[in-house]
Design an enzyme around this catalytic site. Structure first.
Site, short mmCIF file in Angstrom:
data_model
loop_
_atom_site.label_atom_id
_atom_site.label_comp_id
_atom_site.label_asym_id
_atom_site.label_seq_id
_atom_site.Cartn_x
_atom_site.Cartn_y
_atom_site.Cartn_z
N HIS A 192 -7.66 9.67 -1.77
CA HIS A 192 -7.23 9.66 -0.61
C HIS A 192 -8.01 10.00 0.19
O HIS A 192 -8.09 9.84 1.22
CB HIS A 192 -6.05 9.96 -1.36
CG HIS A 192 -5.10 9.56 -0.52
ND1 HIS A 192 -3.46 9.46 0.23
CD2 HIS A 192 -5.13 8.92 1.28
CE1 HIS A 192 -2.87 9.02 1.27
NE2 HIS A 192 -4.13 8.98 2.40
N LYS A 228 -2.67 6.12 -4.74
CA LYS A 228 -4.21 7.06 -4.01
C LYS A 228 -4.27 8.22 -4.87
O LYS A 228 -3.16 8.18 -5.32
CB LYS A 228 -3.96 7.39 -2.56
CG LYS A 228 -3.79 6.01 -1.83
CD LYS A 228 -3.86 6.30 -0.55
CE LYS A 228 -4.16 4.87 0.56
NZ LYS A 228 -2.64 4.77 0.78
N ASP A 272 0.52 -1.31 0.24
CA ASP A 272 -0.35 -0.10 -0.22
C ASP A 272 1.02 1.51 -0.13
O ASP A 272 2.03 1.56 0.59
CB ASP A 272 -0.99 0.14 1.10
CG ASP A 272 -1.73 1.47 1.56
OD1 ASP A 272 -2.63 1.55 0.78
OD2 ASP A 272 -1.28 2.54 2.01
N TYR A 312 2.43 10.00 -0.56
CA TYR A 312 3.91 8.92 0.65
C TYR A 312 5.36 9.47 0.57
O TYR A 312 5.80 8.95 0.58
CB TYR A 312 3.68 7.84 1.20
CG TYR A 312 2.46 7.13 1.10
CD1 TYR A 312 1.54 8.96 2.00
CD2 TYR A 312 2.47 5.56 1.84
CE1 TYR A 312 0.12 7.97 2.76
CE2 TYR A 312 0.85 5.45 1.97
CZ TYR A 312 0.19 6.93 2.85
OH TYR A 312 -0.91 6.37 3.23
#
Length: 334
Positions: free
Chosen positions: A130, A97, A63, A68
Protein backbone atom coordinates in the site's frame (compact mmCIF):
# COMPACT_ATOMS: atom_id res chain seq x y z
CA UNK A 1 -0.02 -7.20 -19.23
CA UNK A 2 -2.25 -6.55 -22.20
CA UNK A 3 -4.87 -3.82 -22.30
CA UNK A 4 -8.11 -4.59 -24.06
CA UNK A 5 -9.08 -2.14 -26.74
CA UNK A 6 -10.89 0.85 -25.32
CA UNK A 7 -14.55 0.47 -26.30
CA UNK A 8 -15.36 1.49 -29.86
CA UNK A 9 -18.61 3.09 -30.96
CA UNK A 10 -19.91 -0.19 -32.39
CA UNK A 11 -19.14 -1.99 -29.14
CA UNK A 12 -20.79 0.78 -27.16
CA UNK A 13 -23.99 0.46 -29.15
CA UNK A 14 -24.50 -3.07 -27.84
CA UNK A 15 -23.33 -2.48 -24.28
CA UNK A 16 -25.78 -3.12 -21.46
CA UNK A 17 -25.34 -3.30 -17.71
CA UNK A 18 -25.37 -7.08 -17.91
CA UNK A 19 -22.45 -7.23 -20.33
CA UNK A 20 -18.96 -7.83 -19.07
CA UNK A 21 -17.06 -4.63 -18.35
CA UNK A 22 -13.96 -4.34 -20.56
CA UNK A 23 -10.86 -5.22 -18.62
CA UNK A 24 -7.08 -5.13 -18.47
CA UNK A 25 -5.39 -8.50 -18.70
CA UNK A 26 -2.82 -8.76 -15.92
CA UNK A 27 0.57 -10.32 -16.52
CA UNK A 28 0.14 -12.87 -13.73
CA UNK A 29 -3.31 -13.97 -14.84
CA UNK A 30 -6.84 -12.65 -14.49
CA UNK A 31 -8.54 -9.52 -15.72
CA UNK A 32 -9.01 -6.23 -13.89
CA UNK A 33 -12.23 -4.46 -14.94
CA UNK A 34 -11.57 -0.92 -16.13
CA UNK A 35 -13.91 0.49 -13.49
CA UNK A 36 -14.22 -0.48 -9.85
CA UNK A 37 -15.81 0.81 -6.68
CA UNK A 38 -13.43 2.85 -4.56
CA UNK A 39 -14.14 2.46 -0.84
CA UNK A 40 -11.74 4.83 0.93
CA UNK A 41 -13.48 6.55 3.89
CA UNK A 42 -16.60 4.37 3.46
CA UNK A 43 -17.58 2.18 6.42
CA UNK A 44 -20.27 0.00 7.96
CA UNK A 45 -23.88 0.49 6.81
CA UNK A 46 -22.89 3.04 4.18
CA UNK A 47 -20.33 0.61 2.81
CA UNK A 48 -22.76 -2.29 2.65
CA UNK A 49 -25.40 -0.23 0.84
CA UNK A 50 -22.88 1.26 -1.61
CA UNK A 51 -21.53 -2.16 -2.53
CA UNK A 52 -25.02 -3.63 -3.00
CA UNK A 53 -25.92 -0.79 -5.36
CA UNK A 54 -22.64 -1.17 -7.25
CA UNK A 55 -23.03 -4.92 -7.72
CA UNK A 56 -26.65 -4.49 -8.83
CA UNK A 57 -25.68 -2.09 -11.62
CA UNK A 58 -22.76 -4.18 -12.86
CA UNK A 59 -19.57 -3.38 -10.97
CA UNK A 60 -17.37 -6.44 -10.59
CA UNK A 61 -14.23 -4.75 -9.26
CA UNK A 62 -14.03 -3.78 -5.58
CA UNK A 63 -11.06 -1.92 -4.12
CA UNK A 64 -10.38 -1.89 -0.40
CA UNK A 65 -7.48 -1.99 2.09
CA UNK A 66 -6.79 -2.97 5.67
CA UNK A 67 -6.33 0.74 6.37
CA UNK A 68 -9.88 1.53 5.21
CA UNK A 69 -11.36 -0.62 8.00
CA UNK A 70 -14.28 -1.75 5.86
CA UNK A 71 -13.23 -5.26 4.79
CA UNK A 72 -15.76 -6.81 7.20
CA UNK A 73 -18.68 -4.90 5.67
CA UNK A 74 -17.51 -5.73 2.16
CA UNK A 75 -17.15 -9.38 3.13
CA UNK A 76 -20.73 -9.51 4.40
CA UNK A 77 -22.14 -8.27 1.11
CA UNK A 78 -19.86 -10.47 -0.99
CA UNK A 79 -20.94 -13.49 1.05
CA UNK A 80 -24.60 -12.60 0.43
CA UNK A 81 -24.08 -12.37 -3.31
CA UNK A 82 -21.92 -15.46 -3.58
CA UNK A 83 -24.25 -17.56 -1.44
CA UNK A 84 -27.29 -16.49 -3.46
CA UNK A 85 -25.60 -17.31 -6.74
CA UNK A 86 -25.93 -13.75 -8.07
CA UNK A 87 -22.21 -13.83 -8.83
CA UNK A 88 -19.46 -16.40 -8.73
CA UNK A 89 -16.14 -15.78 -7.03
CA UNK A 90 -14.41 -15.75 -10.43
CA UNK A 91 -16.64 -12.89 -11.60
CA UNK A 92 -15.59 -10.49 -8.83
CA UNK A 93 -12.17 -8.83 -8.81
CA UNK A 94 -11.14 -7.99 -5.24
CA UNK A 95 -8.19 -5.77 -4.35
CA UNK A 96 -6.91 -5.17 -0.85
CA UNK A 97 -3.67 -3.82 0.55
CA UNK A 98 -0.97 -4.36 3.14
CA UNK A 99 -1.12 -1.68 5.89
CA UNK A 100 1.91 0.45 6.70
CA UNK A 101 2.25 -1.26 10.08
CA UNK A 102 2.69 -4.52 8.17
CA UNK A 103 5.66 -3.30 6.13
CA UNK A 104 7.97 -6.02 7.44
CA UNK A 105 8.61 -9.34 5.76
CA UNK A 106 7.50 -11.33 8.79
CA UNK A 107 4.14 -9.52 9.02
CA UNK A 108 2.87 -9.81 5.44
CA UNK A 109 1.26 -13.26 5.62
CA UNK A 110 -0.53 -12.44 8.89
CA UNK A 111 -2.08 -9.24 7.59
CA UNK A 112 -3.21 -10.81 4.32
CA UNK A 113 -4.79 -13.71 6.22
CA UNK A 114 -6.68 -11.23 8.40
CA UNK A 115 -7.97 -9.52 5.26
CA UNK A 116 -9.10 -12.81 3.73
CA UNK A 117 -11.01 -13.72 6.89
CA UNK A 118 -12.77 -10.36 6.94
CA UNK A 119 -13.56 -10.48 3.22
CA UNK A 120 -14.74 -14.12 3.59
CA UNK A 121 -12.74 -15.33 0.60
CA UNK A 122 -9.81 -17.71 0.20
CA UNK A 123 -7.82 -15.42 -2.09
CA UNK A 124 -7.75 -11.87 -3.42
CA UNK A 125 -7.28 -11.06 -7.07
CA UNK A 126 -4.77 -8.32 -6.30
CA UNK A 127 -2.74 -7.63 -3.17
CA UNK A 128 -0.97 -4.29 -3.08
CA UNK A 129 2.02 -3.01 -1.13
CA UNK A 130 0.00 0.00 0.00
CA UNK A 131 2.72 2.50 0.83
CA UNK A 132 6.54 2.43 0.89
CA UNK A 133 6.64 4.22 4.25
CA UNK A 134 6.38 1.70 7.09
CA UNK A 135 4.98 2.45 10.55
CA UNK A 136 5.23 0.93 14.01
CA UNK A 137 1.90 0.26 15.68
CA UNK A 138 1.34 -0.94 19.22
CA UNK A 139 -0.83 -3.77 17.84
CA UNK A 140 -2.42 -4.92 14.58
CA UNK A 141 -5.32 -2.49 14.98
CA UNK A 142 -3.13 0.60 15.43
CA UNK A 143 -3.21 1.45 11.73
CA UNK A 144 -2.17 5.12 12.00
CA UNK A 145 0.22 5.18 14.97
CA UNK A 146 1.10 8.62 16.31
CA UNK A 147 3.12 9.87 19.25
CA UNK A 148 1.96 12.20 22.04
CA UNK A 149 2.42 15.19 19.73
CA UNK A 150 0.40 13.67 16.91
CA UNK A 151 3.38 12.79 14.71
CA UNK A 152 3.32 9.54 12.76
CA UNK A 153 5.42 6.78 14.33
CA UNK A 154 7.21 5.68 11.18
CA UNK A 155 9.62 2.77 10.85
CA UNK A 156 12.87 4.21 9.40
CA UNK A 157 14.15 0.69 8.67
CA UNK A 158 11.46 -0.16 6.12
CA UNK A 159 13.03 -2.60 3.64
CA UNK A 160 11.00 -2.49 0.43
CA UNK A 161 12.80 -5.36 -1.24
CA UNK A 162 12.35 -7.85 1.60
CA UNK A 163 8.67 -6.92 1.98
CA UNK A 164 8.14 -7.48 -1.74
CA UNK A 165 9.70 -10.93 -1.53
CA UNK A 166 7.29 -11.77 1.29
CA UNK A 167 4.39 -10.52 -0.85
CA UNK A 168 5.56 -12.81 -3.66
CA UNK A 169 5.22 -15.73 -1.26
CA UNK A 170 1.50 -14.96 -0.96
CA UNK A 171 1.10 -15.83 -4.64
CA UNK A 172 2.94 -19.10 -4.04
CA UNK A 173 0.59 -19.82 -1.12
CA UNK A 174 -2.51 -19.18 -3.24
CA UNK A 175 -3.70 -16.25 -1.13
CA UNK A 176 -3.20 -13.66 -3.90
CA UNK A 177 -3.61 -14.14 -7.65
CA UNK A 178 -1.72 -10.95 -8.51
CA UNK A 179 0.44 -8.54 -6.54
CA UNK A 180 1.36 -4.93 -7.05
CA UNK A 181 2.38 -1.57 -5.63
CA UNK A 182 0.67 1.62 -4.54
CA UNK A 183 2.08 5.12 -3.98
CA UNK A 184 5.53 4.07 -5.20
CA UNK A 185 7.68 6.42 -7.28
CA UNK A 186 9.80 5.63 -10.34
CA UNK A 187 13.02 4.93 -8.41
CA UNK A 188 11.23 2.63 -5.96
CA UNK A 189 9.49 0.69 -8.75
CA UNK A 190 12.82 0.20 -10.51
CA UNK A 191 14.30 -1.14 -7.28
CA UNK A 192 11.52 -3.72 -7.02
CA UNK A 193 11.97 -4.68 -10.67
CA UNK A 194 15.65 -5.42 -10.06
CA UNK A 195 14.95 -7.97 -7.32
CA UNK A 196 11.52 -9.35 -8.13
CA UNK A 197 10.77 -12.96 -8.95
CA UNK A 198 7.15 -12.02 -9.69
CA UNK A 199 6.79 -8.72 -11.53
CA UNK A 200 4.28 -6.21 -10.11
CA UNK A 201 1.04 -6.62 -12.05
CA UNK A 202 -0.36 -3.23 -11.13
CA UNK A 203 0.49 0.18 -9.74
CA UNK A 204 -2.33 2.02 -7.96
CA UNK A 205 -1.56 5.71 -7.72
CA UNK A 206 -3.23 9.11 -7.67
CA UNK A 207 -4.10 10.09 -11.26
CA UNK A 208 -6.63 12.61 -12.49
CA UNK A 209 -6.72 15.41 -15.04
CA UNK A 210 -4.81 17.78 -12.74
CA UNK A 211 -2.15 15.18 -11.90
CA UNK A 212 -1.60 12.90 -14.89
CA UNK A 213 1.66 11.19 -13.85
CA UNK A 214 2.95 10.84 -17.41
CA UNK A 215 6.51 9.74 -16.58
CA UNK A 216 5.29 7.21 -14.03
CA UNK A 217 2.74 5.81 -16.47
CA UNK A 218 5.39 5.57 -19.20
CA UNK A 219 7.63 3.52 -16.90
CA UNK A 220 4.75 1.18 -16.09
CA UNK A 221 3.89 0.78 -19.76
CA UNK A 222 7.54 -0.05 -20.55
CA UNK A 223 7.56 -2.84 -17.98
CA UNK A 224 4.06 -4.21 -18.57
CA UNK A 225 2.64 -2.90 -15.29
CA UNK A 226 -1.01 -1.85 -15.46
CA UNK A 227 -2.10 1.37 -13.76
CA UNK A 228 -5.18 1.93 -11.60
CA UNK A 229 -6.06 5.54 -10.82
CA UNK A 230 -7.31 6.45 -7.36
CA UNK A 231 -8.85 9.87 -6.85
CA UNK A 232 -9.80 9.90 -10.57
CA UNK A 233 -12.32 12.72 -10.04
CA UNK A 234 -9.83 14.90 -8.17
CA UNK A 235 -11.12 13.83 -4.74
CA UNK A 236 -14.06 16.25 -4.44
CA UNK A 237 -14.51 15.12 -0.82
CA UNK A 238 -11.23 16.94 -0.14
CA UNK A 239 -12.71 20.27 -1.19
CA UNK A 240 -9.60 22.35 -0.55
CA UNK A 241 -7.27 19.90 -2.27
CA UNK A 242 -7.13 21.81 -5.53
CA UNK A 243 -5.96 25.03 -3.84
CA UNK A 244 -6.64 28.02 -6.08
CA UNK A 245 -7.77 25.85 -8.98
CA UNK A 246 -11.47 25.08 -9.39
CA UNK A 247 -12.60 21.68 -8.13
CA UNK A 248 -11.93 19.40 -11.09
CA UNK A 249 -15.59 18.44 -11.50
CA UNK A 250 -16.39 22.15 -11.89
CA UNK A 251 -13.60 23.10 -14.29
CA UNK A 252 -15.09 24.99 -17.29
CA UNK A 253 -13.44 22.67 -19.83
CA UNK A 254 -14.81 19.58 -18.11
CA UNK A 255 -18.28 21.07 -17.72
CA UNK A 256 -18.33 22.24 -21.35
CA UNK A 257 -17.48 18.77 -22.68
CA UNK A 258 -20.03 17.19 -20.35
CA UNK A 259 -22.79 19.55 -21.46
CA UNK A 260 -22.06 18.99 -25.14
CA UNK A 261 -22.12 15.21 -24.74
CA UNK A 262 -25.07 15.21 -22.33
CA UNK A 263 -22.89 13.52 -19.72
CA UNK A 264 -21.91 14.29 -16.15
CA UNK A 265 -18.50 15.87 -15.48
CA UNK A 266 -17.60 12.73 -13.55
CA UNK A 267 -18.36 10.52 -16.55
CA UNK A 268 -16.14 12.70 -18.74
CA UNK A 269 -13.21 12.54 -16.28
CA UNK A 270 -13.50 8.77 -15.87
CA UNK A 271 -13.78 8.19 -19.60
CA UNK A 272 -10.66 10.35 -20.12
CA UNK A 273 -8.55 8.09 -17.92
CA UNK A 274 -10.02 4.90 -19.37
CA UNK A 275 -9.14 6.05 -22.88
CA UNK A 276 -5.59 6.62 -21.62
CA UNK A 277 -5.56 2.92 -20.71
CA UNK A 278 -6.04 3.08 -16.94
CA UNK A 279 -8.46 1.37 -14.61
CA UNK A 280 -10.38 3.77 -12.36
CA UNK A 281 -11.88 3.35 -8.89
CA UNK A 282 -14.18 6.34 -8.22
CA UNK A 283 -15.36 6.56 -4.63
CA UNK A 284 -18.98 7.42 -3.88
CA UNK A 285 -21.66 6.44 -1.41
CA UNK A 286 -24.42 8.18 -3.38
CA UNK A 287 -26.47 5.53 -5.24
CA UNK A 288 -27.18 7.78 -8.24
CA UNK A 289 -23.52 8.72 -8.62
CA UNK A 290 -22.42 5.10 -8.26
CA UNK A 291 -24.74 4.21 -11.15
CA UNK A 292 -23.69 7.22 -13.26
CA UNK A 293 -20.00 6.53 -12.74
CA UNK A 294 -20.47 3.06 -14.21
CA UNK A 295 -22.07 4.41 -17.39
CA UNK A 296 -18.86 5.30 -19.21
CA UNK A 297 -18.68 2.65 -21.93
CA UNK A 298 -21.39 3.93 -24.27
CA UNK A 299 -19.57 7.07 -25.49
CA UNK A 300 -16.11 8.20 -26.53
CA UNK A 301 -14.16 11.41 -26.15
CA UNK A 302 -12.85 12.87 -29.38
CA UNK A 303 -9.18 13.55 -30.04
CA UNK A 304 -9.90 17.23 -29.42
CA UNK A 305 -11.62 16.51 -26.11
CA UNK A 306 -8.73 14.31 -24.99
CA UNK A 307 -6.21 17.00 -25.88
CA UNK A 308 -8.21 19.63 -24.02
CA UNK A 309 -8.26 17.51 -20.87
CA UNK A 310 -4.58 16.62 -21.19
CA UNK A 311 -3.85 20.36 -21.12
CA UNK A 312 -5.24 20.51 -17.56
CA UNK A 313 -2.20 18.64 -16.20
CA UNK A 314 -0.46 20.62 -13.45
CA UNK A 315 2.30 18.09 -12.84
CA UNK A 316 3.41 17.76 -9.23
CA UNK A 317 1.41 20.88 -8.34
CA UNK A 318 -1.77 19.01 -9.17
CA UNK A 319 -1.26 16.39 -6.47
CA UNK A 320 -4.05 16.37 -3.87
CA UNK A 321 -3.13 13.48 -1.57
CA UNK A 322 -0.01 14.91 0.12
CA UNK A 323 0.29 12.16 2.79
CA UNK A 324 2.16 14.39 5.21
CA UNK A 325 2.90 11.47 7.54
CA UNK A 326 5.52 10.22 5.08
CA UNK A 327 7.58 13.39 4.69
CA UNK A 328 10.17 12.55 7.37
CA UNK A 329 10.72 8.96 6.25
CA UNK A 330 13.68 7.94 4.06
CA UNK A 331 11.30 6.11 1.71
CA UNK A 332 8.94 9.08 1.25
CA UNK A 333 7.97 8.71 -2.42
CA UNK A 334 6.93 12.31 -3.07
Amino acid sequence: MRETQCPSESWCDSFTMADQVPSIELGNGGNMPYIGLGTFKTKDCEMRESLRVALECGYRHVDTATFYQNEDAIGEVLQEWLASGKVTREEVFITTKLPRIGNRAGDVARFLQKSLEKLRVSYVDLYLFHHPVGAIGKDDDDLSPVDSEGNSINDPDTDLESVWKAIEEQVDAGRARNIGLSNFNIVQIERILKVCRIRPANLQVEVHAYHQQRDLRALCHKHGISVCAFGPLGAPYMADGAGERPVLLEHPKVVSIANRLARTPAQVLLRFLIQLGMAVIPKSSNPDRIRQNFQVFDFELSTEDMSSLEDLDCGKEGKIFTMEFSKSHPECPF
